[in-house]
Design a protein around this motif. Structure first.
Motif, PDB file in Angstrom:
ATOM      1  N   MET A 104      13.742   1.429  10.040  1.00 34.67           N
ATOM      2  CA  MET A 104      12.299   1.277  10.282  1.00 34.67           C
ATOM      3  C   MET A 104      12.092   0.051  11.176  1.00 34.67           C
ATOM      4  SD  MET A 104      10.686   2.118   6.545  1.00 34.67           S
ATOM      5  CE  MET A 104      11.216   3.529   5.576  1.00 34.67           C
ATOM      6  N   ASP A 105      12.429   0.205  12.431  1.00 34.72           N
ATOM      7  CA  ASP A 105      12.689  -0.899  13.353  1.00 34.72           C
ATOM      8  C   ASP A 105      11.619  -1.993  13.402  1.00 34.72           C
ATOM      9  OD1 ASP A 105      14.571   1.013  13.774  1.00 34.72           O
ATOM     10  OD2 ASP A 105      14.234   1.234  15.910  1.00 34.72           O
ATOM     11  N   ASN A 106      10.356  -1.607  13.378  1.00 28.35           N
ATOM     12  CA  ASN A 106       9.286  -2.615  13.514  1.00 28.35           C
ATOM     13  C   ASN A 106       8.289  -2.553  12.368  1.00 28.35           C
ATOM     14  OD1 ASN A 106       8.109  -0.176  14.228  1.00 28.35           O
ATOM     15  ND2 ASN A 106       6.697  -1.104  15.694  1.00 28.35           N
ATOM     16  N   ALA A 107       8.764  -2.164  11.182  1.00 29.19           N
ATOM     17  CA  ALA A 107       7.875  -2.010  10.026  1.00 29.19           C
ATOM     18  C   ALA A 107       7.167  -3.322   9.699  1.00 29.19           C
ATOM     19  CB  ALA A 107       8.667  -1.526   8.813  1.00 29.19           C
ATOM     20  N   LYS A 153      -2.924  -4.195   9.971  1.00 26.70           N
ATOM     21  CA  LYS A 153      -1.938  -4.048  11.042  1.00 26.70           C
ATOM     22  C   LYS A 153      -1.589  -2.584  11.332  1.00 26.70           C
ATOM     23  CE  LYS A 153       0.339  -8.518  10.301  1.00 26.70           C
ATOM     24  NZ  LYS A 153       1.644  -9.188  10.039  1.00 26.70           N
ATOM     25  N   PHE A 154      -2.234  -1.674  10.621  1.00 27.89           N
ATOM     26  CA  PHE A 154      -1.968  -0.247  10.825  1.00 27.89           C
ATOM     27  C   PHE A 154      -2.263   0.142  12.270  1.00 27.89           C
ATOM     28  CE2 PHE A 154      -3.499   4.104  11.173  1.00 27.89           C
ATOM     29  CZ  PHE A 154      -2.524   4.832  10.508  1.00 27.89           C
ATOM     30  N   ASN A 155      -1.345   0.933  12.860  1.00 28.00           N
ATOM     31  CA  ASN A 155      -1.502   1.436  14.230  1.00 28.00           C
ATOM     32  C   ASN A 155      -1.010   2.872  14.246  1.00 28.00           C
ATOM     33  OD1 ASN A 155      -1.348   2.095  16.944  1.00 28.00           O
ATOM     34  ND2 ASN A 155      -0.423   0.161  17.579  1.00 28.00           N
ATOM     35  N   SER A 156      -1.904   3.800  14.479  1.00 30.04           N
ATOM     36  CA  SER A 156      -1.551   5.222  14.377  1.00 30.04           C
ATOM     37  C   SER A 156      -0.513   5.655  15.405  1.00 30.04           C
ATOM     38  CB  SER A 156      -2.804   6.089  14.516  1.00 30.04           C
ATOM     39  OG  SER A 156      -3.383   5.944  15.799  1.00 30.04           O
ATOM     40  N   ASP A 207       9.444 -13.353  -4.699  1.00 31.89           N
ATOM     41  CA  ASP A 207       8.048 -12.992  -4.443  1.00 31.89           C
ATOM     42  C   ASP A 207       7.947 -11.579  -3.859  1.00 31.89           C
ATOM     43  OD1 ASP A 207       7.231 -15.587  -5.212  1.00 31.89           O
ATOM     44  OD2 ASP A 207       7.653 -16.337  -3.189  1.00 31.89           O
ATOM     45  N   PHE A 208       6.941 -10.843  -4.315  1.00 36.41           N
ATOM     46  CA  PHE A 208       6.704  -9.519  -3.741  1.00 36.41           C
ATOM     47  C   PHE A 208       6.174  -9.641  -2.313  1.00 36.41           C
ATOM     48  CE2 PHE A 208       6.283  -8.248  -8.288  1.00 36.41           C
ATOM     49  CZ  PHE A 208       7.236  -7.240  -8.284  1.00 36.41           C
ATOM     50  N   ILE A 209       6.661  -8.777  -1.445  1.00 35.86           N
ATOM     51  CA  ILE A 209       6.112  -8.645  -0.093  1.00 35.86           C
ATOM     52  C   ILE A 209       5.120  -7.494  -0.170  1.00 35.86           C
ATOM     53  CG2 ILE A 209       6.649  -8.176   2.330  1.00 35.86           C
ATOM     54  CD1 ILE A 209       9.466  -9.323   1.742  1.00 35.86           C
ATOM     55  N   GLU A 210       3.859  -7.834  -0.349  1.00 32.60           N
ATOM     56  CA  GLU A 210       2.856  -6.843  -0.743  1.00 32.60           C
ATOM     57  C   GLU A 210       2.330  -6.051   0.453  1.00 32.60           C
ATOM     58  OE1 GLU A 210       0.048  -9.159  -2.933  1.00 32.60           O
ATOM     59  OE2 GLU A 210       1.448  -9.567  -4.577  1.00 32.60           O
ATOM     60  N   VAL A 211       3.219  -5.231   0.982  1.00 28.47           N
ATOM     61  CA  VAL A 211       2.890  -4.317   2.077  1.00 28.47           C
ATOM     62  C   VAL A 211       3.108  -2.905   1.562  1.00 28.47           C
ATOM     63  CG1 VAL A 211       3.500  -3.536   4.393  1.00 28.47           C
ATOM     64  CG2 VAL A 211       3.533  -5.989   3.866  1.00 28.47           C
ATOM     65  N   TYR A 212       2.059  -2.090   1.594  1.00 33.49           N
ATOM     66  CA  TYR A 212       2.174  -0.707   1.130  1.00 33.49           C
ATOM     67  C   TYR A 212       2.789   0.150   2.232  1.00 33.49           C
ATOM     68  CZ  TYR A 212      -0.887  -1.892  -2.807  1.00 33.49           C
ATOM     69  OH  TYR A 212      -1.429  -2.448  -3.946  1.00 33.49           O
ATOM     70  N   GLY A 213       4.017   0.598   1.993  1.00 30.20           N
ATOM     71  CA  GLY A 213       4.712   1.442   2.953  1.00 30.20           C
ATOM     72  C   GLY A 213       5.514   2.518   2.248  1.00 30.20           C
ATOM     73  N   ALA A 234       2.655   3.257   7.200  1.00 29.45           N
ATOM     74  CA  ALA A 234       1.959   2.075   6.671  1.00 29.45           C
ATOM     75  C   ALA A 234       0.639   2.569   6.113  1.00 29.45           C
ATOM     76  CB  ALA A 234       1.722   1.027   7.760  1.00 29.45           C
ATOM     77  N   ALA A 235       0.167   1.931   5.057  1.00 30.76           N
ATOM     78  CA  ALA A 235      -1.117   2.336   4.484  1.00 30.76           C
ATOM     79  C   ALA A 235      -2.202   2.256   5.550  1.00 30.76           C
ATOM     80  CB  ALA A 235      -1.466   1.442   3.304  1.00 30.76           C
ATOM     81  N   ALA A 236      -3.047   3.274   5.591  1.00 31.59           N
ATOM     82  CA  ALA A 236      -4.063   3.366   6.640  1.00 31.59           C
ATOM     83  C   ALA A 236      -5.089   2.246   6.584  1.00 31.59           C
ATOM     84  CB  ALA A 236      -4.756   4.722   6.575  1.00 31.59           C
TER      85      ALA A 236
END
Length: 651
Positions: free
Chosen positions: A435-438, A565-568, A514-520, A559-561
């Motif tokens: 996931m190169d640029n997640a 930082k979401f980009n379709s 620490d959690f990295i709180e990014v929904y993916g 990534a969560a909509a």
């Protein structure tokens, strides 16, 4: 963006009748009967699922699909309307990315009175495993059918309802010239490959430099010719005689091609599915098989490239290979086995699997590996045929690969791994994740473990969920093979470690805890691998069902909509990748959400742009519109559409 050549060809395909097939022809195929065998010819139910219309030099080639099969390194296309010749385009050299010829077989004929007839194509159809062209000159008709017999040889059958003198012409591209050897023509390509045309004995040949003319010596109703591609002069010497054998048994070879493709379809066709879903399945198989490449150079086994249509995808990638092999286990299990072997051919002494490998091994990438899903693929292959010999062959390699992660990708030696690299760069470590640029990697740093071994400063839940699945399967394989297995079950630890009770979701964690709180999508990987407990799965499912996050028009973006930082269209920052969609749907199905899983599958099948038409399957898609984005004719997308089809309705 959609490649210009695809767009141009599609417009042409929609506006001219010969690309779609005449009504009469399609009606004649409706019953799907194969007259030669008296059996149903399933292929006839699926004309033009993919648009392979492209005339050389008519535009930008990048992204253009070809007709290719059997692992061949050559491909063909259908000429666009208005082409000045009657014949298929090519061959195209898929390795060196060049046209060997605009059209190596331009067909015409003379009647019994030796009057030359000018034929123009009326209909061209791409069936699974076969190109068909029908052309006419007044009331006179000619048919051309092109199929691949082996990785080296393609067979063209020219036929007429009346006796005619067939005539074929063709010229080579660039500086190449023909050399005649008996009733064959040879030319050497850029890197020493050899192209060869083989004609039957009843044909006279006239050769001049790069051009030739071949004419049947008597009036006949059928003329067969073979075009061959050899990787080297040595392979030519070893296999050139095969072309003569193919010519002698041409009809038998055509039947074998028909049987093979009907076998692919028949083995996977579901009577409980509507035609539109069956088309998705067949298009997926066509995509996978068109990306099949035979051994060449430093590629010692056959496998699938990610996309034959893109010039940067001419090698084999690791986790692509694992995904391809799972789908191939239901299509061609022998090819699935070779797909696994080809990556393990380059397993190094530490157990590492390279990111990608090529015909030239100097280009192989050992800066990083890829997510470990190899045992998952081997398990699918074993389930398909119960081959213990293959399991025995692969088990020690799989075990070594599994152990490599804990030796070289566990910075603090707590039994929980990180993605990393051999060169210390964050770029390569991100590649290793796939996931190169997640978004989850936006603040990541690198830490040195040992010489040539670096880790990210975060532990990824998807990696450890994959490793959990690999562990469970290795334990299963050890039992089947009656070999000792050291059990270190981390399931309970991982369940607790990566799950946030506050958020009800699985997240990556920093090495500080620490959690990295990014929904993916990494957060639903524990459902797919069976790592999550029931209560955790219920809470994760609620987030997956949230239309503001993941239950979008096309479900399960990367990534969560609602992430700022979401980009379709941002690669792994929002678009749909079908492997992650499959993991989401299969994960929900595993925990009993059958109805929801089927609903999401129907949304995917019904909303991806071009899936129900003749457009190719793409690398990724816009989450809000279903618009096709990156590489066309993409193997792992096809593999996961195929798996969704197979799973639909299962409890």
């Amino acid at each position: 963006m959609l490649p210009a050549t695809i767009s141009k060809s599609k417009k042409l395909g929609l506006t001219v009748a010969f690309l779609l097939g005449t009504t009469a022809l399609l009606q004649s195929c409706k019953a799907g009967q194969n007259p030669a065998q008296g059996k149903k010819d399933y292929r006839m139910d699926y004309p033009n699922l993919l648009n392979v219309v492209y005339t050389p030099n008519s535009g930008r080639l990048q992204g253009q699909g070809m007709f290719t099969d059997m692992g061949s390194w050559m491909g063909f296309t259908i000429p666009a309307r208005g082409a000045s010749y009657n014949g298929f385009c090519g061959p195209f050299d898929l390795d060196n990315r060049t046209w060997v010829s605009e059209s190596v077989f331009k067909l015409s004929a003379l009647n019994k009175n030796r009057q030359e007839l000018v034929y123009k194509p009326d209909t061209a159809i791409y069936y699974p495993g076969k190109l068909l062209m029908k052309s006419s000159s007044g009331l006179e008709k000619l048919d051309q059918a092109l199929v691949f017999i082996t990785a080296n040889h393609a067979l063209l059958k020219c036929s007429s309802a009346k006796d005619v003198y067939f005539k074929l012409e063709g010229s080579l591209s660039g500086p190449m010239v023909w050399t005649r050897q008996g009733n064959s023509l040879l030319s050497t390509l850029k890197k020493g490959e050899i192209i060869m045309l083989s004609f039957p004995g009843n044909v006279s040949l006239d050769v001049s430099g790069k051009a030739y003319t071949a004419s049947s010596k008597n009036c006949v109703r059928q003329l067969n010719v073979v075009v061959s591609y050899f990787n080297s002069s040595e392979e030519h010497s070893r296999r050139k005689a095969e072309a003569a054998g193919i010519l002698k048994r041409a009809n038998e070879k055509f039947d074998a091609n028909s049987n093979r493709w009907n076998g692919y379809i028949r083995a996977n066709l579901r009577s409980d599915m509507p035609l539109k879903n069956n088309k998705v399945m067949v298009k997926s198989i066509m995509t996978l098989i068109s990306n099949w490449r035979s051994p060449k150079g430093a590629l010692y086994h056959a496998g699938l490239v990610p996309s034959h249509a893109m010039d940067y995808f001419v090698g084999f990638w690791a986790w692509d290979s694992w995904k391809h092999a799972v789908a191939l286990s239901s299509i061609d299990n022998k090819l699935a086995k070779d797909q696994m072997r080809t990556m393990f051919d380059y397993q190094d002494e530490t157990g590492m699997i390279a990111d990608c490998i090529y015909t030239d091994s100097a280009e192989n990438n050992y800066r990083d590996s890829k997510p470990p899903l190899a045992a998952w693929a081997v398990d699918a292959i074993y389930k398909a045929d119960g081959d213990k010999a293959f399991l025995k062959e692969m088990y020690p390699k799989l075990l070594k690969y599994y152990q490599w992660w804990y030796t070289y990708r566990d910075h603090d030696k707590n039994g929980i791994c990180e993605y990393g690299a051999t060169d210390g760069t964050l770029e390569a470590a991100k590649w290793e994740s796939g996931m190169d640029n997640a978004i989850r990697f936006d603040r990541t740093m690198m830490l040195k473990n040992s010489p040539n071994a670096w880790s990210m400063d975060q532990e990824s839940v998807d990696l450890n969920a994959y490793l959990h699945l690999e562990y469970e399967l290795l334990k299963k394989f050890a039992k089947v093979l009656s070999v000792p297995f050291k059990e270190i079950d981390r399931k309970a630890v991982l369940q607790k470690y990566f799950f946030s009770n506050r958020h009800g979701y699985f997240f990556d964690k920093t090495l500080k805890g620490d959690f990295i709180e990014v929904y993916g999508p990494e957060g639903w990987t524990p459902l797919w691998t069976g790592l999550a407990n029931k209560q955790q799965a219920e809470r994760v499912a609620k987030i997956m069902f949230d239309p503001k996050k993941f239950s979008t028009y096309i479900p399960f973006p990367t990534a969560a909509a609602d992430n700022p930082k979401f980009n379709s269209r941002g690669y792994w920052r929002g678009p749909i990748w079908l492997d992650q969609v499959y993991f989401a749907i299969a994960g929900l199905r595993k925990y009993g959400y059958t109805q929801e899983a089927d609903t999401y599958t129907r949304q995917v099948f019904g909303r991806l742009k071009g899936l129900d038409g003749d457009a190719p399957i793409h690398e990724n898609y816009d989450v809000h519109t279903g618009q096709r984005l990156k590489a066309s004719h993409f193997s792992w997308s096809a593999a996961h559409l195929f798996l969704m089809y197979k799973d639909m309705g299962k409890k």
